[in-house]
Design a protein around this motif. Structure first.
Motif, PDB file in Angstrom:
ATOM      1  N   LEU A 136      -3.978  10.431   1.180  1.00 17.49           N
ATOM      2  CA  LEU A 136      -3.424  10.631  -0.165  1.00 17.49           C
ATOM      3  C   LEU A 136      -2.031  10.019  -0.282  1.00 17.49           C
ATOM      4  O   LEU A 136      -1.693   9.376  -1.270  1.00 17.49           O
ATOM      5  CB  LEU A 136      -3.388  12.127  -0.498  1.00 17.49           C
ATOM      6  CG  LEU A 136      -4.768  12.744  -0.759  1.00 17.49           C
ATOM      7  CD1 LEU A 136      -4.671  14.246  -0.896  1.00 17.49           C
ATOM      8  CD2 LEU A 136      -5.392  12.138  -1.996  1.00 17.49           C
ATOM      9  N   ASN A 137      -1.224  10.227   0.757  1.00 23.65           N
ATOM     10  CA  ASN A 137       0.111   9.642   0.757  1.00 23.65           C
ATOM     11  C   ASN A 137       0.074   8.130   0.654  1.00 23.65           C
ATOM     12  O   ASN A 137       0.840   7.517  -0.105  1.00 23.65           O
ATOM     13  CB  ASN A 137       0.858  10.017   2.053  1.00 23.65           C
ATOM     14  CG  ASN A 137       1.510  11.366   1.910  1.00 23.65           C
ATOM     15  OD1 ASN A 137       1.764  11.818   0.802  1.00 23.65           O
ATOM     16  ND2 ASN A 137       1.785  11.991   3.037  1.00 23.65           N
TER      17      ASN A 137
ATOM     18  N   LEU B 174       4.659  -7.113  -3.226  1.00 23.21           N
ATOM     19  CA  LEU B 174       3.743  -7.556  -2.165  1.00 23.21           C
ATOM     20  C   LEU B 174       4.237  -7.149  -0.788  1.00 23.21           C
ATOM     21  O   LEU B 174       3.464  -6.754   0.078  1.00 23.21           O
ATOM     22  CB  LEU B 174       3.557  -9.071  -2.231  1.00 23.21           C
ATOM     23  CG  LEU B 174       2.473  -9.607  -1.288  1.00 23.21           C
ATOM     24  CD1 LEU B 174       1.117  -9.042  -1.643  1.00 23.21           C
ATOM     25  CD2 LEU B 174       2.440 -11.121  -1.339  1.00 23.21           C
ATOM     26  N   ALA B 175       5.543  -7.230  -0.599  1.00 27.39           N
ATOM     27  CA  ALA B 175       6.101  -6.874   0.720  1.00 27.39           C
ATOM     28  C   ALA B 175       5.761  -5.435   1.059  1.00 27.39           C
ATOM     29  O   ALA B 175       5.360  -5.108   2.182  1.00 27.39           O
ATOM     30  CB  ALA B 175       7.602  -7.091   0.719  1.00 27.39           C
ATOM     31  N   LEU B 176       5.924  -4.560   0.063  1.00 24.72           N
ATOM     32  CA  LEU B 176       5.616  -3.154   0.296  1.00 24.72           C
ATOM     33  C   LEU B 176       4.136  -2.976   0.626  1.00 24.72           C
ATOM     34  O   LEU B 176       3.772  -2.244   1.538  1.00 24.72           O
ATOM     35  CB  LEU B 176       5.990  -2.321  -0.948  1.00 24.72           C
ATOM     36  CG  LEU B 176       5.671  -0.819  -0.836  1.00 24.72           C
ATOM     37  CD1 LEU B 176       6.484  -0.180   0.262  1.00 24.72           C
ATOM     38  CD2 LEU B 176       5.918  -0.117  -2.158  1.00 24.72           C
ATOM     39  N   LEU B 177       3.293  -3.661  -0.136  1.00 23.26           N
ATOM     40  CA  LEU B 177       1.846  -3.541   0.094  1.00 23.26           C
ATOM     41  C   LEU B 177       1.477  -3.996   1.496  1.00 23.26           C
ATOM     42  O   LEU B 177       0.715  -3.345   2.211  1.00 23.26           O
ATOM     43  CB  LEU B 177       1.072  -4.361  -0.939  1.00 23.26           C
ATOM     44  CG  LEU B 177       1.157  -3.840  -2.372  1.00 23.26           C
ATOM     45  CD1 LEU B 177       0.434  -4.780  -3.308  1.00 23.26           C
ATOM     46  CD2 LEU B 177       0.556  -2.455  -2.448  1.00 23.26           C
TER      47      LEU B 177
ATOM     48  N   LEU C  88       0.648   2.909  -2.213  1.00 22.35           N
ATOM     49  CA  LEU C  88      -0.023   1.697  -2.702  1.00 22.35           C
ATOM     50  C   LEU C  88       0.078   1.596  -4.217  1.00 22.35           C
ATOM     51  O   LEU C  88       0.342   0.533  -4.780  1.00 22.35           O
ATOM     52  CB  LEU C  88      -1.502   1.724  -2.295  1.00 22.35           C
ATOM     53  CG  LEU C  88      -1.819   1.320  -0.867  1.00 22.35           C
ATOM     54  CD1 LEU C  88      -3.308   1.438  -0.607  1.00 22.35           C
ATOM     55  CD2 LEU C  88      -1.362  -0.101  -0.611  1.00 22.35           C
ATOM     56  N   ASP C  89      -0.153   2.732  -4.840  1.00 18.43           N
ATOM     57  CA  ASP C  89      -0.078   2.788  -6.308  1.00 18.43           C
ATOM     58  C   ASP C  89       1.267   2.260  -6.784  1.00 18.43           C
ATOM     59  O   ASP C  89       1.364   1.419  -7.684  1.00 18.43           O
ATOM     60  CB  ASP C  89      -0.296   4.239  -6.737  1.00 18.43           C
ATOM     61  CG  ASP C  89      -0.427   4.368  -8.229  1.00 18.43           C
ATOM     62  OD1 ASP C  89      -1.426   3.852  -8.741  1.00 18.43           O
ATOM     63  OD2 ASP C  89       0.467   4.946  -8.862  1.00 18.43           O
TER      64      ASP C  89
END
Lengths: 446, 245
Positions: free
Chosen positions: A249-250, A264-267, A255-256
């Protein structure tokens, strides 16, 4: 006729003795030879010397020497004496009992009395005792083995020695010491002997009964233990799943956010750091235990879960393939669990020593047959599939390790005519397949 | 004589299809018609209209389909009793040994292994299919079925059968030993190539390489030596020589 009766009695002595010391190396012929030897020697001694004490002494002597002939690990001299005295005491008394019974029968039936009738009675009682011994062969050795471990041994030792002594006193002894005892205690010693015998039998029954209770207790305890293990493992699994769900869930939330922000970097970071590693978690074997839920028999379920956990602790991968619900097995449950345990132990042991460390268990039903398949990787390049079933064949190192597992498996399987055992080896997999043909009411052992 | 692929992931399906095309050409088994679909119903429809004896690659885990992989396989078996079925799985969630037995599948291949290994696995399946398609390989299956047991295997696998205990027989093959309840008398009568050479032994004459009359032994291709009883040695030798012709 007398000699024949004597011969049969000697044979009975030897047979009973050999049974209770658990010594299976004597064939019928050898025993027959020994009995005739003993018989002739006894006759000779008694007739020439006139000492009827020799009756008992030679029997004891022969039994003890026969018992000490080959190396039998557990038998100390004390034990031998005990067994020899037990044999003479028990058999002499049973013979007296049986002869009396037959005598009474003879009187009751309208059979004319001849001179030879007494010898006939001796002969008949000998035959009756022989048949009794033959019937109870297996049982007697098992019972005695159990009794030896309990306090029955100590208590009955005393009874047996005294009983034998009294028998000697009763049997018209020649030694002055014994003779005087005889004259003094004629009626008393007979009664005493009978009482001792009854006491011995009561003790026997008592201990055997206690033994059964104990056995039942132990089985119950083991079952409870296994069930406890199983539920503990199950709870652990639930925890694993719950924490996984929480993490999932986290991750979704992160991702959301990343997608909303088009970051994109975070993804990328989320994927490589958190999602990819969960690939292993999904394949984690903890989830396999849940598959056991198809098995509706608690003892099998718990046995398998214990074995699977054992395997995993040895870094062995276990694949569980139980597609349908299993409610019953076509053999006595206790036997099936034993077979399963033996096969699993072997499989896990071999797999742990192999390169790929893999065990696969499948249990399903197909066309009126239940099939249990256990495959394991192993390190050998060649296996003699018939030799491994011999007793004492063992891959395990170390002294004192005996390979009884597979020979016991064979014995159990042989007891059911609707069960076949297929052993195969296609490198690197060694596999055992038990096929049970389903027949209604088919729990009967052959 | 075609290849059917059931795979709901488009990319995976194409991958398998092109791999099969490549490998079949390599082993000289080309121009095999290949039919790829993600829907079990379509596959079964197509199968009804085509011939038997096909090769099937089935994904066991089909999402959102009424018919799961096993059920599809069972339906295929009903329509094509001698076809070769191969299951394609993702590692460990389903270890389809049970499926293998239930539909007499050849084997199963894991999707997530290295490309090289996957290719080798597909090649092995195609080769097995090629072998099965040969006109010379007829289905020579040995079946022994009683109320106590069912034994079913290729006749060529059998080396010999012996009595291990009263009524307990052991059938010995190249790589396995089957211990079952039965009678040698019954087995003897099932096939002329199974000859009794001893009170407790039946031998597959096709596996004999030598009959040693003096030692009263028969030697098999596997190296195993079986005893022969005095009165059976002559008839055994005769039947063996006969089978060689």
């Amino acid at each position: 006729m007398d000699e024949l009766a004597l011969f049969i009695m000697s044979y009975c002595y030897f047979l009973f003795f050999v049974d209770i010391i658990g010594y299976r190396y004597f064939g019928w012929l050898k025993l027959a030879v020994l009995s005739s030897l003993m018989m002739f020697l006894t006759l000779l001694l008694v007739v020439t010397t006139g000492y009827s004490e020799f009756n008992m002494m030679t029997v004891l002597f022969f039994l003890v020497s026969v018992g000490s002939l080959k190396r039998h690990p557990k038998l100390s001299f004390r034990h031998l004496i005990y067994f020899a005295c037990l044999t003479t005491f028990v058999l002499t008394l049973i013979k007296l009992l049986v002869s009396q019974l037959i005598y009474v029968l003879f009187i009751a039936l309208p059979i004319p009395f001849y001179f030879s009738t007494f010898s006939l009675i001796e002969l008949l009682s000998g035959l009756v005792i022989l048949s009794l011994i033959m019937l109870c062969r297996k049982k007697s050795s098992v019972i005695v083995r159990y009794l030896m471990d309990s306090s029955f041994y100590l208590v009955s030792y005393f009874i047996v020695i005294v009983g034998n002594f009294l028998l000697m006193v009763m049997a018209t002894p020649k030694l002055t010491f014994l003779d005087s005892l005889n004259k003094k205690t004629v009626g008393l010693s007979t009664n005493l002997v009978v009482i001792l015998f009854i006491l011995l039998v009561c003790l026997l029954i008592f201990y055997v009964y206690m033994g059964q209770e104990k056995m039942r207790q132990i089985v119950q305890e083991t079952n409870d233990q296994e069930l406890f293990h199983y539920t503990a493992e199950l709870e652990k699994n639930h925890e694993v799943l719950a924490s996984f769900r929480h993490d999932y869930l986290n991750i979704l939330l992160t991702l959301d956010e990343g997608i909303r922000k088009k970051d994109l970097a975070l993804l990328e970071q989320v994927y490589y750091d958190t999602i990819q590693p969960t690939f292993d978690l999904i394949n984690d074997q903890a989830l396999d235990l849940i598959k056991l839920s198809h098995i509706q028999i608690p003892s099998i379920k718990s046995l398998l879960s214990v074995k699977i956990t054992e395997a995993q602790q040895k870094q062995v991968t276990v694949l569980v393939d139980i597609p349908n619900s299993i409610g019953d097995v076509s053999m006595k449950l206790a036997d099936f669990t034993r077979c399963l345990a033996i096969i699993m132990d072997n499989a896990i042991f071999e797999a742990a020593e192999s390169l790929d460390k893999e065990v696969i268990i499948a249990f399903f039903q197909l066309k009126g047959e239940q099939k249990l398949i256990v495959k394991n990787t192993c390190r050998q390049s060649h296996i003699d599939l018939q030799a491994i079933y011999q007793k004492n064949y063992s891959n395990k190192q170390g002294q004192g390790t005996r390979g009884y597992g597979l020979s016991n498996l064979k014995k159990i399987v042989d007891g059911y005519d609707n069960i076949s055992l297929e052993t195969s080896f296609q490198p690197p997999y060694f596999s055992q397949l038990i096929s049970m043909k389903i027949r209604p009411n088919n729990k009967e052992k052959v | 004589m075609s290849v059917f692929i059931l795979e709901d992931d488009v990319l995976q399906g194409e991958r398998i299809k092109s791999l099969i095309r490549e490998v079949s050409t390599e082993i000289g088994f080309d121009s095999l018609p290949i039919f790829l679909t993600a829907k079990p119903d379509r596959l079964l429809e197509q199968l009804v209209h085509s011939s038997q004896m096909n090769l099937y690659f089935l994904d066991i885990e089909l999402k959102d389909e009424a018919l799961k992989g096993l059920e599809v396989a069972q339906k295929i078996r009903e329509l094509d009793s001698h076809g070769v079925i191969v299951f394609v799985t993702t590692h460990s969630e389903l270890a389809p040994i049970s499926y293998q037995y239930m539909v007499s599948a050849l084997t199963f291949i894991e999707k997530r292994i290295a490309l090289e290994d996957f290719r080798e696995a597909v090649k092995a399946c195609l080769q097995a299919y090629q072998q099965a398609m040969k006109p010379t390989s007829s289905q020579d299956i040995f079946i022994y079925e009683t109320s106590n047991t069912t034994i079913r295997l290729d006749f060529s696998e059998i080396d010999y059968i012996m009595t291990a205990e009263p009524h307990r027989l052991e059938m010995v093959t190249d790589y396995r030993v089957i211990r079952f309840y039965g009678e040698l008398k019954e087995i003897e009568s099932l096939d002329a190539r199974l000859v009794r050479c001893h009170q407790s032994y039946i031998v597959n004459t096709q596996k004999i390489i030598e009959v040693a009359t003096k030692e009263r032994q028969v030697i098999l291709a596997s190296g195993q030596k079986l005893p022969v009883s005095r009165r059976l040695i002559k008839p055994l030798k005769a039947k063996w020589l006969e089978s060689l012709l």
